[in-house]
Write an enzyme that holds these catalytic residues in place. Structure first.
Site, PDB file in Angstrom:
ATOM      1  N   SER A  16      24.776   0.252   2.010  1.00 52.74           N
ATOM      2  CA  SER A  16      23.804   1.316   2.249  1.00 52.74           C
ATOM      3  C   SER A  16      24.214   2.543   1.441  1.00 52.74           C
ATOM      4  O   SER A  16      25.235   2.532   0.765  1.00 52.74           O
ATOM      5  CB  SER A  16      23.770   1.662   3.730  1.00 52.74           C
ATOM      6  OG  SER A  16      24.988   2.293   4.075  1.00 52.74           O
ATOM      7  N   LYS A  17      23.411   3.583   1.544  1.00 49.81           N
ATOM      8  CA  LYS A  17      23.682   4.819   0.787  1.00 49.81           C
ATOM      9  C   LYS A  17      25.113   5.308   1.065  1.00 49.81           C
ATOM     10  O   LYS A  17      25.785   5.810   0.179  1.00 49.81           O
ATOM     11  CB  LYS A  17      22.705   5.915   1.203  1.00 49.81           C
ATOM     12  CG  LYS A  17      21.317   5.679   0.637  1.00 49.81           C
ATOM     13  CD  LYS A  17      20.725   6.991   0.129  1.00 49.81           C
ATOM     14  CE  LYS A  17      19.477   6.748  -0.679  1.00 49.81           C
ATOM     15  NZ  LYS A  17      18.367   6.237   0.115  1.00 49.81           N
ATOM     16  N   ARG A  18      25.530   5.142   2.299  1.00 43.58           N
ATOM     17  CA  ARG A  18      26.867   5.563   2.706  1.00 43.58           C
ATOM     18  C   ARG A  18      27.955   4.901   1.842  1.00 43.58           C
ATOM     19  O   ARG A  18      28.992   5.468   1.561  1.00 43.58           O
ATOM     20  CB  ARG A  18      27.031   5.156   4.168  1.00 43.58           C
ATOM     21  CG  ARG A  18      28.256   5.596   4.886  1.00 43.58           C
ATOM     22  CD  ARG A  18      28.045   5.382   6.389  1.00 43.58           C
ATOM     23  NE  ARG A  18      27.552   4.021   6.671  1.00 43.58           N
ATOM     24  CZ  ARG A  18      28.332   2.981   6.907  1.00 43.58           C
ATOM     25  NH1 ARG A  18      29.629   3.129   6.902  1.00 43.58           N
ATOM     26  NH2 ARG A  18      27.821   1.799   7.152  1.00 43.58           N
ATOM     27  N   HIS A  19      27.698   3.660   1.430  1.00 44.88           N
ATOM     28  CA  HIS A  19      28.674   2.947   0.596  1.00 44.88           C
ATOM     29  C   HIS A  19      28.453   3.228  -0.887  1.00 44.88           C
ATOM     30  O   HIS A  19      29.205   2.759  -1.716  1.00 44.88           O
ATOM     31  CB  HIS A  19      28.550   1.432   0.793  1.00 44.88           C
ATOM     32  CG  HIS A  19      28.821   0.988   2.180  1.00 44.88           C
ATOM     33  ND1 HIS A  19      27.873   0.356   2.941  1.00 44.88           N
ATOM     34  CD2 HIS A  19      29.926   1.084   2.950  1.00 44.88           C
ATOM     35  CE1 HIS A  19      28.395   0.068   4.129  1.00 44.88           C
ATOM     36  NE2 HIS A  19      29.631   0.506   4.154  1.00 44.88           N
ATOM     37  N   GLY A  20      27.399   3.881  -1.187  1.00 51.53           N
ATOM     38  CA  GLY A  20      27.131   4.155  -2.595  1.00 51.53           C
ATOM     39  C   GLY A  20      26.020   3.300  -3.157  1.00 51.53           C
ATOM     40  O   GLY A  20      25.981   3.037  -4.351  1.00 51.53           O
TER      41      GLY A  20
END
Ligand code: GLU
Length: 488
Positions: free
Chosen positions: A254-258
């Site tokens: 997800s965005k959190r992981h890049g």
């Protein structure tokens, strides 16, 4: 002779290209280049409602940034164009009509409202969702009647109700699906646009695609595709479904992981060569241990057989580490050139422009070793450009020193280096190293004080190199400023 290798990357402009999309593009491209084949880009723009403005531009930017050049497709053309599905509607219509005429597909007149009610009912009864096949056996008269009422039908595939559909996947091996679990899926929508399933099969055939290499999320679509190939009398291509990419915590990326748009990595100071290497290792490996595999070696050694079935883990720390490796491999000129836009952007406006390129190059030589993302260059080299350094005078006083000793160390240093005609590293060292002993200081103490005086920081590149790059005038001015600070 075997068929020529023709591989397509088929993006939909329904979102910005994230790591997963571009990993697919890379694998398509690498395989084509490895096999001496053709790499085709085909834009699957038939979902008008979901089209995101700017997404297509970002996809092309991402491909160009990574150097994934295409032999056929938008902008370059090719023998099998057009390469936008929205410009190929007649082909899909013809195929859909043929399938209806053959009895492999049928018109469905169910209204969106009816389908909505049906779905709600299925959800209430907790049965799997799917079309209830009301129109599957409409008589020609009923169909004509609906058409006379002005209802535009969709075209649905007539799924076999029994049996299994099987195929071989290079990565997943032999795969089998129960036909009874698959819906009578839509081929043509009422707006005259095909669905992804129909359009991709028609085009993969028309464009002579030999290998379909794509993400695992499409595996469950493949039995539909196999049945369509059969119904249309087309030989299916070879399939290779790439493993899913997960975050380090094994949750969906997800965005959190890049999982941001690929061009964000460019803006974050990653090199395209790093990105290519890093993405290649998301599912493929050379030998389970080699991490640094530059593009040429990748193309040379790539094979579909060495793609893993198990999920690939996206590890941002590894990406940053790898970028540092690639940055250190750049020649100084190359590094300077790549760093310059980040420097321009990152240095405050108060610093005089244009930057002196010769000076920038010398500064870059001192920081290249330590940079892991190009976005760091401004911060690492700020003190080389600042007019005045802002630091607390107390920082000048090294361990086991006092204010008077520090002031003296600064004054004597200034006296000794002022007359130097050559402000080179060696000359500075020849004067300052013995000075420490003369003053009864450890070199670490004297050099620490001078480091803070000349850079405003406790941690900076090697002292004499730094002074040499700063040059005589700036260095002396900074030491004087430090003396002034200490004297206050
Ligand atoms: N248009 C699909 C996508 O956006 C392509 C899937 C495929 O490669 O068949 O990923």
């Amino acid at each position: 002779m075997s068929e020529p290798v023709r591989v397509r990357y088929a993006p939909s402009p329904t979102g910005f290209p994230h790591v997963g999309n571009i990993r697919t593009a890379l694998f398509d491209w690498v395989y084509a280049r490895h096999a001496g084949g053709t790499f085709i880009v085909r834009v699957e723009d038939t979902d008008v409602a979901r089209t995101v403005p700017g997404a297509l531009g970002a996809i092309f930017d991402g491909l160009r940034w990574l150097g994934l050049d295409w032999d056929e497709g938008p902008e370059v053309g090719g023998e099998y164009g057009p390469y936008f599905q929205s410009q190929r509607l007649a082909l899909y219509k013809e195929a859909a009509e043929r399938l209806v005429a053959q009895g492999d597909a049928y018109y469905c007149f169910c209204s969106p409202e009816r389908l909505e009610t049906m779905r709600a009912e299925q959800a209430r009864r907790k049965v799997p969702p799917g079309y209830d096949r009301l129109c599957r056996n409409l008589s020609p008269e009923d169909a004509r009647e609906c058409q006379a009422k002005g209802i535009t039908p969709v075209v649905r595939f007539r799924m076999p109700l029994k049996g299994q559909t099987e195929f071989d996947d290079i990565i997943r091996g032999h795969v089998r699906f129960e036909n009874s679990t698959i819906d009578d899926f839509v081929l043509m929508k009422s707006d005259g646009y095909p669905t992804y399933h129909l359009a991709s099969i028609v085009d993969d055939h028309a464009m002579r695609i030999s290998h379909v290499i794509r993400g695992e999320e499409w595996l469950s679509s493949t039995p539909r595709h196999i049945l369509l190939y059969r119904a249309l009398g087309y030989p299916p291509p070879v399939f290779a479904h790439l493993p899913i990419i997960l975050g380090p915590d094994r949750s969906k990326l997800s965005k959190r992981h890049g999982a941001t748009s690929i061009t964000d990595y460019r803006d974050d100071g990653f090199l395209p060569e790093t990105m290519v290497n890093f993405l290649a290792l998301l599912g493929w490996s050379l030998d389970d241990k080699t991490e640094i595999i530059p593009r040429d070696a990748l193309v040379k050694n790539f094979s579909l057989e060495r793609i893993s079935q198990t999920a690939a883990i996206f590890n941002r720390e590894k990406l940053t580490w790898m970028n540092g490796v690639y940055i250190r491999q750049l020649s100084l000129d190359e590094f300077t050139q790549r760093a310059l836009p980040f420097l321009e952007k990152g240095l405050p406006d108060s610093i005089k422009r244009p930057l002196d390129l010769d000076y920038v190059r010398k500064v870059m030589a001192l920081i290249q070793e330590r940079v892991r993302q190009l976005t760091e260059v401004a911060e690492l080299s700020l003190f080389f450009f600042e007019e005045r350094l802002a630091y607390e005078p107390a920082m000048l006083i090294e361990k086991k020193m006092d204010a008077a000793g520090t002031l003296k160390a600064l004054q004597v240093s200034l006296e000794r280096i002022s007359p130097l005609a050559s402000f080179e590293t060696g000359a500075l060292e020849a004067v300052l190293r013995p000075l420490a002993e003369e003053l009864g200081l450890k070199t670490g103490q004297l050099f620490g004080t001078l480091r803070v005086a000349t850079t405003g920081r406790a941690v900076a590149p090697p002292l004499f190199e730094t002074m040499a790059v700063l040059g005589k005038e700036r260095t002396l001015a900074r030491i004087k400023a430090a003396i002034y600070k200490m004297g206050k």
